[in-house]
Write an enzyme that holds these catalytic residues in place. Structure first.
Site, PDB file in Angstrom:
ATOM      1  N   TYR A   1     -15.209  -3.944   8.943  1.00 18.62           N
ATOM      2  CA  TYR A   1     -13.868  -2.885   8.937  1.00 18.62           C
ATOM      3  C   TYR A   1     -12.972  -3.053  10.316  1.00 18.62           C
ATOM      4  CZ  TYR A   1     -10.053   0.243   8.819  1.00 18.62           C
ATOM      5  OH  TYR A   1      -8.477   1.426   9.235  1.00 18.62           O
TER       6      TYR A   1
ATOM      7  N   ALA B   1      -0.136   5.203  -1.613  1.00 15.61           N
ATOM      8  CA  ALA B   1      -0.821   6.669  -0.985  1.00 15.61           C
ATOM      9  C   ALA B   1      -0.498   6.549   0.412  1.00 15.61           C
ATOM     10  CB  ALA B   1      -2.162   5.981  -1.374  1.00 15.61           C
TER      11      ALA B   1
ATOM     12  N   GLY C   1       0.746  -0.954   0.149  1.00 13.33           N
ATOM     13  CA  GLY C   1      -0.080  -0.148  -0.196  1.00 13.33           C
ATOM     14  C   GLY C   1       0.877   1.133   0.509  1.00 13.33           C
TER      15      GLY C   1
HETATM   16  P1  NDP Z   1      -5.314   5.335   1.844  1.00 17.02           P
HETATM   17  O1  NDP Z   1      -6.168   5.124   0.813  1.00 17.02           O
HETATM   18  O2  NDP Z   1      -4.385   6.831   1.647  1.00 17.02           O
HETATM   19  O3  NDP Z   1      -3.853   4.436   1.571  1.00 17.02           O
HETATM   20  C1  NDP Z   1      -4.563   3.160   1.067  1.00 17.02           C
HETATM   21  C2  NDP Z   1      -2.644   2.186   0.155  1.00 17.02           C
HETATM   22  O4  NDP Z   1      -3.263   0.485   0.200  1.00 17.02           O
HETATM   23  C3  NDP Z   1      -3.110   2.708  -1.058  1.00 17.02           C
HETATM   24  O5  NDP Z   1      -1.963   2.524  -1.115  1.00 17.02           O
HETATM   25  C4  NDP Z   1      -3.582   2.254  -1.924  1.00 17.02           C
HETATM   26  O6  NDP Z   1      -3.176   0.967  -3.535  1.00 17.02           O
HETATM   27  C5  NDP Z   1      -2.761   0.269  -1.019  1.00 17.02           C
HETATM   28  N1  NDP Z   1      -4.088  -0.654  -1.155  1.00 17.02           N
HETATM   29  C6  NDP Z   1      -5.155  -0.736  -1.163  1.00 17.02           C
HETATM   30  N2  NDP Z   1      -5.895  -2.777  -1.359  1.00 17.02           N
HETATM   31  C7  NDP Z   1      -4.621  -2.665  -1.876  1.00 17.02           C
HETATM   32  C8  NDP Z   1      -4.723  -4.059  -2.705  1.00 17.02           C
HETATM   33  N3  NDP Z   1      -5.797  -4.797  -2.533  1.00 17.02           N
HETATM   34  N4  NDP Z   1      -3.452  -4.730  -3.117  1.00 17.02           N
HETATM   35  C9  NDP Z   1      -2.626  -3.504  -2.962  1.00 17.02           C
HETATM   36  N5  NDP Z   1      -2.341  -2.454  -2.022  1.00 17.02           N
HETATM   37  C10 NDP Z   1      -3.684  -2.177  -2.117  1.00 17.02           C
HETATM   38  O7  NDP Z   1      -5.294   4.730   2.811  1.00 17.02           O
HETATM   39  P2  NDP Z   1      -4.419   4.866   4.572  1.00 17.02           P
HETATM   40  O8  NDP Z   1      -2.987   5.372   4.073  1.00 17.02           O
HETATM   41  O9  NDP Z   1      -5.278   5.219   5.476  1.00 17.02           O
HETATM   42  O10 NDP Z   1      -3.856   3.328   5.038  1.00 17.02           O
HETATM   43  C11 NDP Z   1      -3.525   2.499   4.835  1.00 17.02           C
HETATM   44  C12 NDP Z   1      -3.589   1.568   6.554  1.00 17.02           C
HETATM   45  O11 NDP Z   1      -3.852   2.244   7.309  1.00 17.02           O
HETATM   46  C13 NDP Z   1      -4.642   1.194   5.586  1.00 17.02           C
HETATM   47  O12 NDP Z   1      -5.225   0.047   6.536  1.00 17.02           O
HETATM   48  C14 NDP Z   1      -6.092   1.546   7.224  1.00 17.02           C
HETATM   49  O13 NDP Z   1      -6.771   0.422   7.409  1.00 17.02           O
HETATM   50  C15 NDP Z   1      -5.204   2.168   8.233  1.00 17.02           C
HETATM   51  N6  NDP Z   1      -5.674   2.606   9.387  1.00 17.02           N
HETATM   52  C16 NDP Z   1      -5.923   3.813   8.135  1.00 17.02           C
HETATM   53  C17 NDP Z   1      -6.107   5.138   9.033  1.00 17.02           C
HETATM   54  C18 NDP Z   1      -7.078   6.390   8.931  1.00 17.02           C
HETATM   55  O14 NDP Z   1      -7.626   7.315   9.773  1.00 17.02           O
HETATM   56  N7  NDP Z   1      -6.741   6.931   7.173  1.00 17.02           N
HETATM   57  C19 NDP Z   1      -6.466   4.818  10.622  1.00 17.02           C
HETATM   58  C20 NDP Z   1      -6.099   3.413  10.843  1.00 17.02           C
HETATM   59  C21 NDP Z   1      -5.470   2.576  10.015  1.00 17.02           C
HETATM   60  P3  NDP Z   1      -3.633   1.122  -4.437  1.00 17.02           P
HETATM   61  O15 NDP Z   1      -4.941   1.199  -4.347  1.00 17.02           O
HETATM   62  O16 NDP Z   1      -3.043   1.507  -5.501  1.00 17.02           O
HETATM   63  O17 NDP Z   1      -3.282  -0.370  -4.902  1.00 17.02           O
HETATM   64  C1  8X3 Z   2      -9.474   4.447  10.418  1.00 12.75           C
HETATM   65  C2  8X3 Z   2     -10.239   4.406  11.687  1.00 12.75           C
HETATM   66  O1  8X3 Z   2     -11.770   4.985  13.273  1.00 12.75           O
HETATM   67  O2  8X3 Z   2     -12.203   5.963  10.579  1.00 12.75           O
HETATM   68  O3  8X3 Z   2      -9.193   3.123  10.802  1.00 12.75           O
HETATM   69  O4  8X3 Z   2     -12.063   3.689  11.300  1.00 12.75           O
HETATM   70  S1  8X3 Z   2     -11.332   4.963  11.509  1.00 12.75           S
END
Ligand code: NDP
Ligand code: 8X3
Length: 254
Positions: free
Chosen positions: A151, A12, A9
């Protein structure tokens, strides 16, 4: 010493910020995501700094993950740090109205994708008696909220899986950590609300959420601890976020 760090991931949010943070430290990077263009832009940005191997990869595709992780080219073949970050939330509907396809996508990505990457890289780490699996969980894995259903369930898996990894890895020198962030401003909400930018922006309006860079520095700190120190779990929230009271249903009788 430079490490080989695989970040899923990486196109982004936290993943891209981690790529920049680990590159600034001088680590070799393996960057994986589905969007080739976004990945290439990051590779172009960091290529002068550190060696990078990019993988256009969907972590849900077990065969593709197996092919990619068992054929890493020489300077990248021995992964020291795996940041299992690829993940997403889809929808915020109550469980009785959600799209079953969305649930399946979250399970396939947040649970199964993380499982595949971990299982494929662990034997090498154990054989070398060094390595670190850093899983990205969420406050949603510990604290339920309406619409969190699968989720939150998937992130509870990540937290317990990490603890069970620690139990299995005792004596191997290989570390496992779960970093569980609260609200952070990335593309997360845009993805959750399927491109509805206004709704996504509302999540972060008039508050000061965590940033991707905040998380990258924390993940780097977890990875940078001395080899005998294991951060088991680390929950982090914006100072503007905390728990609410329990919900109560009220209905006038008669
Ligand atoms: P973003 O949407 O900004 O980034 C998510 C990344 O995951 C992207 O690079 C996307 O790339 C990649 N991704 C999604 N699906 C796939 C797949 N099937 N295969 C490979 N890559 C994948 O979100 P975040 O940076 O916020 O999220 C990163 C992690 O943090 C996640 O696990 C999320 O659940 C977790 N998280 C986020 C929080 C928040 O509030 N933002 C809080 C807590 C946890 P691409 O689409 O190019 O594949
Ligand atoms: C992302 C945080 O609160 O949107 O994991 O689930 S929340």
């Amino acid at each position: 010493m430079a490490r080989t760090v695989l970040i899923t991931g990486a196109s982004a949010g936290f993943g891209a910020a981690c790529a920049r943070a680990f590159a600034a430290r001088g680590d070799r990077l393996i960057l994986a995501a589905r969007r080739a263009g976004r990945l290439q832009a990051l590779v172009d940005e960091l290529a002068g700094q550190v060696p990078i191997h990019s993988l256009v990869l969907d972590v849900r595709d077990r065969a593709a993950v197996e092919r990619a992780l068992t054929s890493l080219p020489a300077p990248f073949a021995e992964v020291d740090v795996l940041v299992n970050n690829a993940g997403l939330a889809l929808g915020l509907e109550p469980a009785y109205r959600t799209d079953l396809d969305d649930w399946e996508t979250m399970v396939d990505t947040n649970i199964k994708g993380l499982m595949y990457c971990t299982r494929l890289l662990l034997p090498g780490m154990v054989a070398r008696r060094r390595g670190h699996v850093i899983n990205i969980g969420s406050t949603a894995g510990d604290w339920p909220y309406p619409g969190g259903n699968v989720y939150g369930g998937s992130k509870a898996f990540v937290a317990q899986f990490t603890r069970n990894l620690r139990a299995d890895l005792l004596g191997t020198g290989v570390r496992a950590s779960c970093v569980a962030p609260g609200m952070a401003e990335t593309e997360f909400s845009l993805v959750r609300f399927k491109g509805a930018a206004e709704r996504a922006d509302q999540v972060y309006a008039d508050t000061h959420p965590l940033s991707a860079e905040d998380l990258a520095q924390i993940i780097l700190w977890v990875a940078d601890q001395p080899p005998h120190v294991n951060i088991n779990s680390l929950e982090v929230m914006s100072v503007d976020q905390a728990w609410g009271h329990l919900a109560v249903h009220r209905e006038k009788k008669g």
